[in-house]
Structure formats: structure tokens, C-alpha cells
Design a protein around this motif. Structure first.
Motif: not given
Lengths: 323, 260
Positions: A102-106, A109-110, A147, B10, B14, B17
Motif C-alpha cells: 500500500w503506497w501511502d501506508l507503512p 500494514d501491508s 512511497r 486502510y 490512505s 494522508e
């Protein structure tokens, strides 16, 4: 582990008829023709071939994304397109060009999402994650959103993501694409380590022959949907390498000599400012003989002999087989 | 369910953000349908009624339709923007995971800026309930709830059915909006005000009629429509999901044999 027999895949592709507005003709493209091979447990196999050879078609069939036109494919006793859900538990897939994080998450989390997707039991998940964090050096990366990671860091996380559910087979589709030299080496080391310690079978497609040289003892070379070579990397080299490369620094007037050598089995690659590079055809002449002629006519200050890189071997192979 | 919840959390995180962008889009999603409702209200102030319907009747349908639509755009967004999933190759990724495909597509995208639309339609909805031109009964309450759920079912079926087209063609999907956005705009009004051909289309091709005019007859005590059965007619909207699901499955199988 992997048993593939007479696997074929044909696509119907629409071609526009020339001179008409709506006329279309259908053309059959044979992406894969009677492919047969098998891979044993713990093997690392390089699956190589030029673009459009059918590499990704094979991978897609083996991972249950595509259904073949005919043929048999059994992976750990399951047919991928028939038992998709059961089959994909056994495999991990890394597409070098795409991310599954997931691009915007730590990153962590993925990983937690994958835990839910694969229904990994808590204990097994913790244990495997710990192992991967240690082996891939992810400790410092887990809390950053994807990211903000470099491509090399991201690829390490991708590998971890593909291995969380402890697959027995790993498909790596161009895992080092776009990476800098240092990251490439790191990724190769990791793949090697993981496969050795977790007994994972790996099928690797790549255009970077250094990946193959570093990882795979066995290569399967395909072209136009057919298998062209299946065997050891060294055997491939021995079979197709008929040249050696000589690089020399010299002083003196060499033109007459060079043209004489060119008609005697040498191919001049470059020559300027007292530095020359040439390929010696071993079927016509010998390296020692060429060196002797060079040293007796010119004042050589430095000379080296190299076997060609696997890249060149492949290029030559493609030419030879007219791919 | 647990997995779907994680997907939802999630997506929400997201999108947060990018806070400014998120809140501005949400505000826009709130205001745009609000303008269309304001226009509707102004016309009623001028003309009083539309056929036999008052502003509160129409507002009720507006609320039902917008709520159902907003809910879908929020949670069924994965099907709404399905073509991008196919184009990017992400669909392949879903296929190599040991989970149901519908569930994964639902999890692939959710758009919380649609919350703006949801809030706006809720406000209109509540206002319409409070100012209804008829007496509420328990059964009428059930009927109204079913209208919203049935509407969700129809929109979800439309999204899902048309998502299947992405397996064949990536471009030229604008025609789909004719059904989804067009259906939404039409169904804000009682379908009885339209010509017969359009009514038939929205009865048999896309069954908006069962969450729209028919239950509205029941709610407003139109003679001949008092039977309790009409309260449950909106459930038919859910049936639209059945053919949509089969079409979708057919599409997935087609994809697996052609790639593209």
C-alpha cells in the motif's frame, strides 16, 4: 514440484483489414507451443527469452491467471486454473514492475493485510515475519509508508510480502528491473539465502543475465513459444561460446597487422589511441597464436583475455536461432 | 468480513494522508448534489406539485436514490473503476490470491470523499421523512428502508455488470454512465412522470421502478396499492445482483482464457 507437459496457448488477435472501416480479420497468435519441462524442489531456474517469447504467458498459466489452450500443468499436484484458490496458497509472485504494497501506508500494514488475505495463523505469521525482517534487513523500513522507500528497499519488502505465507514456489518476474547495482546484488543475495534456508523453488524471469549468473544453475531458454534450451548455465556457455575477447594496450603502427588478423579469425571491436579490443574465433585460430602475433609486431604494455559475458552469449544465440 | 473491514480502514487512512485534497473533494461531493436538490425545491415552490407528487414525496425518492448511489460509490467503487484495475494489471494480482474475486475487487478501492454525498442525501432524506405528505406506519418504515437497500442492489448490479465490459474493451465505456449516472438522475423523480417507453426501460431492463414509483404508491396510499406486498417490492432490486454476478463470472473466465 512443477510438471509441465505439452502446454500450448493460442490467442485470437483482431487485425484491422486495410482499406476498410470495420473489417477485421482474426489472427491466431501462438504464444506457447508444446512447452514441456519439470522443476524439482528447491531448484532455482532461470526462465529466459526475448520479449514476446512466451515467458509471461507461462508464468501466468502457472500462477492460475490464464487457462491454457491445451496441455497439462501440475504444480504440487494441483492444476492452477482448476484449483485456483488452493493452488495460489502454495505460490508467491513478485512482479518487478508492480507493487503489492500500500503506497501511502507503512509497510507493516501491508503485511498485516496479507496475513488476513492468506489467513495466516498468528504464530506462524510472527515467526515468519521475524525471520524475513532479519534476513532481508527490514527492521528500519517497517514503519515507513511505501512511497518514501527507495526502489531497492521496496523490492526487499516485496520479497517479504510474497514469502509471508510460506509458499513452496516463488515466481520472480524481473525482480531487479530498475534497481541500481548495489540493490541488485542485495536482492540476489537475499533470494539465494531465502531459497536455501526455506527450501523454496524459484522460477526467475529476467533480462539481466547477471541475475541468472548469480542465482540460477539451470536455465530454460524459450523463443517464439518453444523451448530452445534446458540445462546448466555453464553447458550453455560451453556450447555457444566460441570466442574470447582480447583487450590490449600498445604502442606502434598496427594497422597492417590488424587487417591481417581480421582475415585470420579475429573480429576487431574497437581500436583507437593505442588500445584495441577484438574477439577471437576459437574455431579458426587460438588465443595464444593471436597474442604471439600481437607481441611480436607491437609493443604491448598490457593485455587481457576474457570469456564473453552471458549477455553476449544470449545475443548471439538469438541471432543464431533467428529469434 | 474482517478482511473487508481492514481494507476499509486502510483506504480511509490512505486517503487521509492527503488531508486538504480529501476534505475539499468531500465538500464538493456534498455541494454538487445539493445544488441539484435546491433546483428541484425551487421548481416545486413555483409550480406546487408534479403530477400528484409534492416536494416531500420527490425529496424522499431523491434521498433514496442518492443514498443508494453514494453508498455504492463509496464501497462498490472497485467495480465502478474496474477498468483501471484491468489496465494496470492489478487484476492479475487479485487472481494469485486465495480469496473470492468479488470480495477482492470490493477491497481494491473505496472512496471516502463520497461521504460528502452520503451526508447530503441523508439530510434531504431525513427532511423528507419529517415532512411527509402522508402518515407513517411501521410497514411504511420497513418499505422505505427496503427502498434504500433495493436501490443499492440495483446500482451495485449495474456497476458489477458494466465492470465486466472492461474485460473486452477499455475505452468507450462512457455509455455505462448513461445507466448509472443517468439512472440516478432519472430515479430522483417518480418514474411515472416520464414517457411510457422510459418507464418500461426502467422497469424491465433496469428495475428502478421497484424501488421508486411502485413503493411510493404504497407510501402515499394511492388507491389499489395499499396491499402490504407492495412494501416488499423493493426487494426485487436485489435480484438484479444475480444476473450481474453471472455476467461478471463469465467475464472473469473470458479474461482467464484470453489474457489481453
Amino acid at each position: 514440484m512443477i510438471e509441465i507437459e505439452d502446454l500450448s496457448k493460442a490467442f485470437q488477435v483482431a487485425r484491422k483489414k486495410e482499406g476498410t472501416w470495420f473489417g477485421r480479420t482474426w489472427e491466431t497468435v501462438r504464444a506457447l507451443e508444446e512447452m514441456t519441462f519439470s522443476v524439482g524442489r528447491g531448484e532455482i531456474v532461470g526462465y529466459i527469452g526475448p520479449n514476446g517469447a512466451g515467458k509471461s504467458t507461462t508464468i501466468k498459466i502457472m500462477s492460475g491467471i490464464l487457462v491454457p489452450t491445451s496441455g497439462r500443468c501440475e504444480i504440487m499436484g494441483l492444476t492452477p486454473w482448476k484449483d485456483r484458490v488452493a493452488h495460489v496458497r502454495n505460490i508467491g509472485v513478485v512482479f518487478g514492475q508492480r507493487t503489492q504494497l500500500w503506497w501511502d501506508l507503512p509497510v507493516s500494514d501491508s503485511f498485516l493485510l496479507l496475513k488476513d488475505i492468506y489467513r495466516i495463523p498468528e504464530n506462524s505469521f510472527r515467526e515468519q515475519l521475524e525471520w524475513l525482517v532479519e534476513a532481508l534487513g527490514l527492521e528500519a523500513l517497517l514503519t515507513f509508508p511505501v512511497r518514501q522507500l527507495s526502489l531497492g528497499q521496496r523490492m526487499r519488502c516485496e520479497l517479504a510480502a510474497a514469502l509471508l505465507h510460506r509458499p513452496s514456489i516463488l515466481f520472480l518476474d524481473e525482480p531487479t528491473i530498475g534497481l541500481d547495482a548495489v540493490s541488485k546484488i542485495a536482492v540476489r543475495k537475499i533470494v539465494k539465502k531465502v531459497c536455501a534456508e526455506q527450501q523454496v523453488t524459484v522460477l526467475l524471469t529476467t533480462h539481466d543475465m547477471n541475475d541468472i549468473e548469480a542465482l540460477a544453475e539451470r536455465v530454460i531458454l524459450i523463443g517464439k513459444g518453444r523451448k530452445l534450451y534446458d540445462g546448466g548455465l555453464n553447458a550453455l556457455k560451453a556450447r555457444y561460446v566460441h570466442t574470447k575477447r582480447i583487450t590490449a594496450e600498445y604502442a606502434g603502427e598496427g594497422e597492417a597487422l590488424l587487417s591481417a588478423l581480421e582475415s585470420a579469425g579475429c573480429r576487431l571491436i574497437s581500436s583507437d589511441a593505442g588500445r584495441l579490443t577484438m574477439d577471437v574465433d576459437l574455431e579458426v585460430t587460438g588465443v595464444a597464436e593471436v597474442i604471439q602475433r600481437l607481441t611480436s609486431h607491437l609493443n604491448i604494455s598490457d593485455i587481457s583475455v576474457d570469456a564473453p559475458a552471458i549477455d553476449d552469449v544470449i545475443v548471439r544465440l538469438y541471432e543464431e536461432l533467428a529469434l | 468480513m474482517k478482511l473487508l473491514w481492514r481494507y476499509t480502514v486502510y483506504h480511509f487512512r490512505s486517503q487521509l494522508e492527503y488531508r486538504v485534497s480529501f476534505w475539499l473533494t468531500t465538500l464538493g461531493q456534498f455541494l454538487v448534489p445539493f445544488v441539484s436538490f435546491a433546483g428541484m425545491a425551487l421548481l416545486f415552490r413555483q409550480f406546487g406539485t408534479l403530477e400528484q407528487w409534492t416536494l416531500s414525496d420527490v425529496a424522499l425518492l431523491y434521498g433514496v436514490t442518492q443514498l443508494a448511489f453514494a453508498f455504492n460509490e463509496l464501497f462498490i467503487r472497485g467495480f465502478d473503476s474496474f477498468s483501471s484495475l484491468v489496465v494496470s494489471g492489478e487484476f492479475d494480482r487479485l487472481l494469485v490470491r486465495p480469496r473470492n474475486m468479488v470480495l477482492q475487487v470490493l477491497g481494491s478501492k473505496q472512496d471516502f470523499t463520497r461521504f460528502g454525498r452520503l451526508v447530503q442525501s441523508t439530510i434531504v432524506f431525513v427532511w423528507a421523512i419529517a415532512n411527509a405528505s402522508f402518515q407513517w406506519t411501521f410497514l411504511k418504515g420497513v418499505c422505505l428502508a427496503l427502498m434504500v437497500f433495493g436501490g443499492m442492489g440495483i446500482f451495485a448490479a449495474l456497476f458489477m455488470g458494466f465492470a465486466t465490459l472492461s474485460f473486452w474493451t477499455i475505452k468507450g465505456l462512457e455509455v455505462v454512465n448513461l445507466f448509472t449516472d443517468g439512472g440516478r438522475e432519472m430515479a430522483q423523480y417518480p418514474l411515472t412522470i416520464y414517457p411510457k417507453a422510459i418507464q418500461r426501460f426502467f422497469t424491465f431492463a433496469v428495475p428502478f421502478f421497484v424501488v421508486n414509483a411502485l413503493p411510493l404508491f404504497f407510501l402515499t396510499d394511492v388507491p389499489g396499492y395499499e396491499a402490504a406486498i407492495y412494501a416488499f417490492v423493493p426487494l426485487i432490486g436485489f435480484l438484479a445482483l444475480v444476473p450481474a454476478y453471472f455476467i461478471w463470472n463469465y467475464g472473469v473466465r473470458h479474461y482467464q482464457s484470453t489474457g489481453s
